[in-house]
Design a protein around this motif. Structure first.
Motif, PDB file in Angstrom:
ATOM      1  N   VAL A 330       0.911  -1.191   0.012  1.00 29.94           N
ATOM      2  CA  VAL A 330      -0.048  -0.009   0.197  1.00 29.94           C
ATOM      3  C   VAL A 330       1.001   1.395  -0.015  1.00 29.94           C
ATOM      4  CG1 VAL A 330      -1.671   1.432   1.189  1.00 29.94           C
ATOM      5  CG2 VAL A 330      -1.668  -1.230   1.228  1.00 29.94           C
ATOM      6  N   SER A 331       0.695   2.165  -0.963  1.00 28.49           N
ATOM      7  CA  SER A 331       1.199   3.600  -0.829  1.00 28.49           C
ATOM      8  C   SER A 331       0.112   4.513  -0.489  1.00 28.49           C
ATOM      9  CB  SER A 331       1.636   3.883  -2.503  1.00 28.49           C
ATOM     10  OG  SER A 331       2.233   5.398  -2.510  1.00 28.49           O
ATOM     11  N   THR A 332       0.661   5.103   0.788  1.00 29.30           N
ATOM     12  CA  THR A 332      -0.198   6.105   1.263  1.00 29.30           C
ATOM     13  C   THR A 332      -0.194   7.460   0.884  1.00 29.30           C
ATOM     14  OG1 THR A 332       1.463   6.199   3.168  1.00 29.30           O
ATOM     15  CG2 THR A 332      -0.531   4.573   3.543  1.00 29.30           C
ATOM     16  N   ARG A 333       0.325   7.726  -0.464  1.00 23.60           N
ATOM     17  CA  ARG A 333       0.491   8.980  -0.842  1.00 23.60           C
ATOM     18  C   ARG A 333      -0.924   9.390  -1.627  1.00 23.60           C
ATOM     19  NH1 ARG A 333       4.716   5.760  -1.656  1.00 23.60           N
ATOM     20  NH2 ARG A 333       6.844   6.582  -1.145  1.00 23.60           N
ATOM     21  N   ARG A 344      -1.053   9.737  -6.640  1.00 25.58           N
ATOM     22  CA  ARG A 344      -1.817   9.143  -5.829  1.00 25.58           C
ATOM     23  C   ARG A 344      -1.413   7.967  -5.286  1.00 25.58           C
ATOM     24  NH1 ARG A 344      -2.845  13.321  -5.556  1.00 25.58           N
ATOM     25  NH2 ARG A 344      -4.836  14.698  -6.004  1.00 25.58           N
ATOM     26  N   GLY A 345      -1.875   7.415  -4.402  1.00 23.08           N
ATOM     27  CA  GLY A 345      -1.964   6.229  -3.514  1.00 23.08           C
ATOM     28  C   GLY A 345      -2.140   4.994  -4.357  1.00 23.08           C
ATOM     29  N   SER A 346      -1.631   3.807  -3.778  1.00 14.82           N
ATOM     30  CA  SER A 346      -2.076   2.671  -4.721  1.00 14.82           C
ATOM     31  C   SER A 346      -2.089   1.415  -3.967  1.00 14.82           C
ATOM     32  CB  SER A 346      -0.957   2.378  -5.637  1.00 14.82           C
ATOM     33  OG  SER A 346       0.192   2.092  -5.194  1.00 14.82           O
ATOM     34  N   ILE A 347      -2.745   0.358  -4.100  1.00 12.37           N
ATOM     35  CA  ILE A 347      -2.729  -0.687  -3.590  1.00 12.37           C
ATOM     36  C   ILE A 347      -2.379  -1.788  -4.601  1.00 12.37           C
ATOM     37  CG2 ILE A 347      -4.041  -2.706  -2.185  1.00 12.37           C
ATOM     38  CD1 ILE A 347      -5.974  -0.616  -1.384  1.00 12.37           C
ATOM     39  N   THR A 348      -1.283  -2.647  -4.348  1.00 12.93           N
ATOM     40  CA  THR A 348      -0.976  -3.725  -5.140  1.00 12.93           C
ATOM     41  C   THR A 348      -0.469  -5.095  -4.814  1.00 12.93           C
ATOM     42  OG1 THR A 348       1.471  -2.962  -5.152  1.00 12.93           O
ATOM     43  CG2 THR A 348       0.259  -1.857  -6.894  1.00 12.93           C
ATOM     44  N   ASN A 354      -5.774 -12.312  -0.311  1.00 13.79           N
ATOM     45  CA  ASN A 354      -5.362 -11.342   0.641  1.00 13.79           C
ATOM     46  C   ASN A 354      -6.019 -10.057   0.612  1.00 13.79           C
ATOM     47  OD1 ASN A 354      -4.477 -10.162  -1.913  1.00 13.79           O
ATOM     48  ND2 ASN A 354      -2.234 -10.078  -1.446  1.00 13.79           N
ATOM     49  N   LEU A 355      -7.285 -10.141  -0.064  1.00 16.12           N
ATOM     50  CA  LEU A 355      -7.959  -8.894  -0.056  1.00 16.12           C
ATOM     51  C   LEU A 355      -8.941  -9.110   1.332  1.00 16.12           C
ATOM     52  CD1 LEU A 355      -8.667  -6.200  -1.309  1.00 16.12           C
ATOM     53  CD2 LEU A 355     -10.461  -7.365  -2.750  1.00 16.12           C
ATOM     54  N   LEU A 360      -5.536  -5.331   4.653  1.00 19.01           N
ATOM     55  CA  LEU A 360      -5.638  -4.102   4.225  1.00 19.01           C
ATOM     56  C   LEU A 360      -5.286  -3.096   5.465  1.00 19.01           C
ATOM     57  CD1 LEU A 360      -6.343  -1.972   1.991  1.00 19.01           C
ATOM     58  CD2 LEU A 360      -8.794  -2.179   2.679  1.00 19.01           C
ATOM     59  N   THR A 361      -5.593  -3.320   6.606  1.00 20.96           N
ATOM     60  CA  THR A 361      -5.359  -2.555   7.616  1.00 20.96           C
ATOM     61  C   THR A 361      -3.645  -2.732   7.994  1.00 20.96           C
ATOM     62  OG1 THR A 361      -7.478  -3.030   8.756  1.00 20.96           O
ATOM     63  CG2 THR A 361      -5.731  -2.165  10.079  1.00 20.96           C
ATOM     64  N   ALA A 362      -3.124  -3.801   7.996  1.00 17.77           N
ATOM     65  CA  ALA A 362      -1.819  -3.941   8.243  1.00 17.77           C
ATOM     66  C   ALA A 362      -0.868  -3.155   6.805  1.00 17.77           C
ATOM     67  CB  ALA A 362      -1.274  -5.329   8.252  1.00 17.77           C
ATOM     68  N   GLY A 363      -1.421  -3.284   5.859  1.00 17.23           N
ATOM     69  CA  GLY A 363      -0.718  -2.491   4.609  1.00 17.23           C
ATOM     70  C   GLY A 363      -0.796  -1.144   4.663  1.00 17.23           C
ATOM     71  N   VAL A 364      -1.956  -0.452   5.074  1.00 16.76           N
ATOM     72  CA  VAL A 364      -1.842   0.691   5.335  1.00 16.76           C
ATOM     73  C   VAL A 364      -1.051   1.384   6.339  1.00 16.76           C
ATOM     74  CG1 VAL A 364      -3.406   2.965   5.958  1.00 16.76           C
ATOM     75  CG2 VAL A 364      -4.414   1.484   4.488  1.00 16.76           C
ATOM     76  N   LEU A 365      -0.907   0.755   7.640  1.00 16.53           N
ATOM     77  CA  LEU A 365       0.126   0.972   8.600  1.00 16.53           C
ATOM     78  C   LEU A 365       1.577   0.910   8.178  1.00 16.53           C
ATOM     79  CD1 LEU A 365      -1.591  -0.557  11.665  1.00 16.53           C
ATOM     80  CD2 LEU A 365      -1.487   1.786  11.052  1.00 16.53           C
TER      81      LEU A 365
END
Length: 452
Positions: A330-333, A344-348, A354-355, A360-365
């Motif tokens: 997760v890119s939090t930009r 902009r941010g992204s989720i890859t 894994n969705l 997702l919570t761990a990825g954002v942190l």
């Protein structure tokens, strides 16, 4: 000695009383900064300087009465913004705060005011910087006729507390206005005049521990310092060996440099007469986690349910992040970057397994951590020494044990959290202690900082 630290934020104003002998915070008082003015244009962000001054004077009056004797007052607060003052030091304009967007409007030939001024002067500038705001006002004929100079709101408040009529601005605040020569610690007169602006309207600058004067009841008032620098000063005990990570609405990483360093990933700011502060800023930072919380909240509400402690639930979701496989990247930009506002941010790395809310919570942190670490890694290689301590400030990291662990693992250092919570006010108080001679250096004053 008891010293007051005053922090004038955009939405709140805080004052703390600190015992200079042991570092104990005797009290902290916070009041709302409800000084926003109605805007005629959507890009305007204005506040009433008279209302802000009144709020500050009330806090100071209460604390000086209840905790007498007070030995000094230190001041910090929101940077970048400006208020115009007349020859008597009275405000003749609203406060144009750091969020003001007039600099992004088109100036000429499709180029914004901020972009034109950057190209013309060679300085990297953005809307909200005082020099950009002043340039816009000059070109629009909106500089008040009675204006002699401009300054930041902490400088305006401190000037009045000390009974002065002319602002004196510390380099930590002056640099935030833009068109500031870091090497010589002064505004760049040639650059200012090349843009057609009057250099005389820029305030005088100091890099020392100056006292502006005294209050009506004889309390010395120190020259205000920038809130980023105040937070660093008020958080780290070993200033030469510490990295500060602050996670709030945005997030920042800061550490000292003993010389002027140019890096691609971090901004160099003045700290004091002996050193500079390298600062990396995320425009989204902790807000990325709040956005995720709002996403979950809306989903829960759409299901006709309610969750009163959603942040605690999210922390439980992420606490076993080590056991997760096939992690999300997760890119939090989400709000872009200072270099590229359109990014902009992204989720890859999304797969069929894994969705999940845990991923997702761990990825954002982890994304919050990685964005700051990337800034640090890009500049650490040119430093002479490697910091040994990692200090955390701001509610985003203070209240999230999982985020603390992620920072520890990424940086290879244990996170230390200050006992006190109002770091900027604390740092302003430490600066004032040096100004009145209670300590001979900031390094000595910072030894009274305690960690949890």
């Amino acid at each position: 000695m008891r010293v007051i630290g005053l922090d004038i934020g955009t939405t709140t104003i805080c004052a703390s009383v600190i015992d200079s002998a042991n570092g104990e915070v005797l009290t902290s008082r916070t009041t709302a900064n409800d000084a926003f003015l109605a805007a005629a244009q959507p890009w305007e962000k204005l506040q009433d300087p008279a209302m802000i001054l009144a709020r500050c004077e009330q806090l100071i009056a209460e604390l000086t009465k209840e905790y007498a004797p007070i030995g000094a007052i230190g001041v910090t607060g929101q940077m970048h913004g400006i208020v115009y003052v007349d020859e008597s030091g009275n405000a003749v304009s609203p406060l144009y705060i750091w969020q003001d967007g007039r600099g992004d409007r088109e100036y000429q030939n499709g180029e914004s005011y901020a972009a034109y001024l950057s190209r013309k002067t060679g300085y990297k500038l953005a809307t909200g910087f005082g020099s950009v705001t002043h340039f816009c006002n000059e070109k629009a004929g909106n500089v008040p006729q009675a204006a002699m100079q401009f300054c930041t709101i902490p400088d305006y408040v401190a000037m009045h507390l000390a009974g002065q009529t002319t602002p004196l601005v510390h380099s930590t605040n002056a640099a935030s206005l833009g068109l500031f020569d870091l090497e010589n610690a002064c505004f760049d007169r040639a650059a200012i005049e090349s843009a057609g602006m009057n250099f005389a309207q820029y305030p005088h600058v100091t890099s020392g521990y100056d006292l502006l004067g005294k209050t009506a009841n004889g309390i010395p008032v120190a020259v205000p310092i920038g809130d980023n620098q105040a937070s660093f000063i008020g958080s780290v005990r070993d200033r030469n060996q510490s990295i500060l990570v602050n996670v709030g609405t945005g997030s920042q990483i800061s550490y000292l440099a003993d010389r002027l360093i140019a890096t691609a990933t971090m901004e160099t700011r003045p700290c004091d007469a002996e050193c500079f502060l390298l600062v990396g800023s995320s425009l989204c930072g902790g807000r990325a986690y709040a956005i995720l919380k709002n996403f979950y909240e809306e989903l829960i509400q759409q299901a006709g349910c309610q969750c009163d402690h959603l942040y605690a639930v999210m922390e439980r979701l992420a606490e076993n992040y080590h056991q997760l496989e096939n992690n999300l990247n997760v890119s939090t930009r989400f709000s872009g970057t200072r270099e590229n506002p359109e990014q902009r941010g992204s989720i890859t790395n999304i797969g069929i397994d894994n969705l999940t809310p845990q991923h997702l919570t761990a990825g954002v942190l982890q994304g919050i951590v990685d964005e700051l670490y990337t800034m640090y890694a890009g500049s650490a290689a040119i430093q002479k020494s490697v910091p040994s301590f990692l200090v955390g400030s701001g509610n985003g990291i203070r209240q999230n044990k999982v985020l603390q662990k992620m920072f520890e693992e990424r940086f290879g250092m244990q996170v230390q959290i200050p006992v006190h919570t109002e770091e900027a006010a604390y740092g302003a108080a430490l600066f004032a202690m040096v100004s009145v001679g209670c300590y001979s250096t900031l390094s000595q004053a910072q030894q009274i900082i305690k960690y949890q």
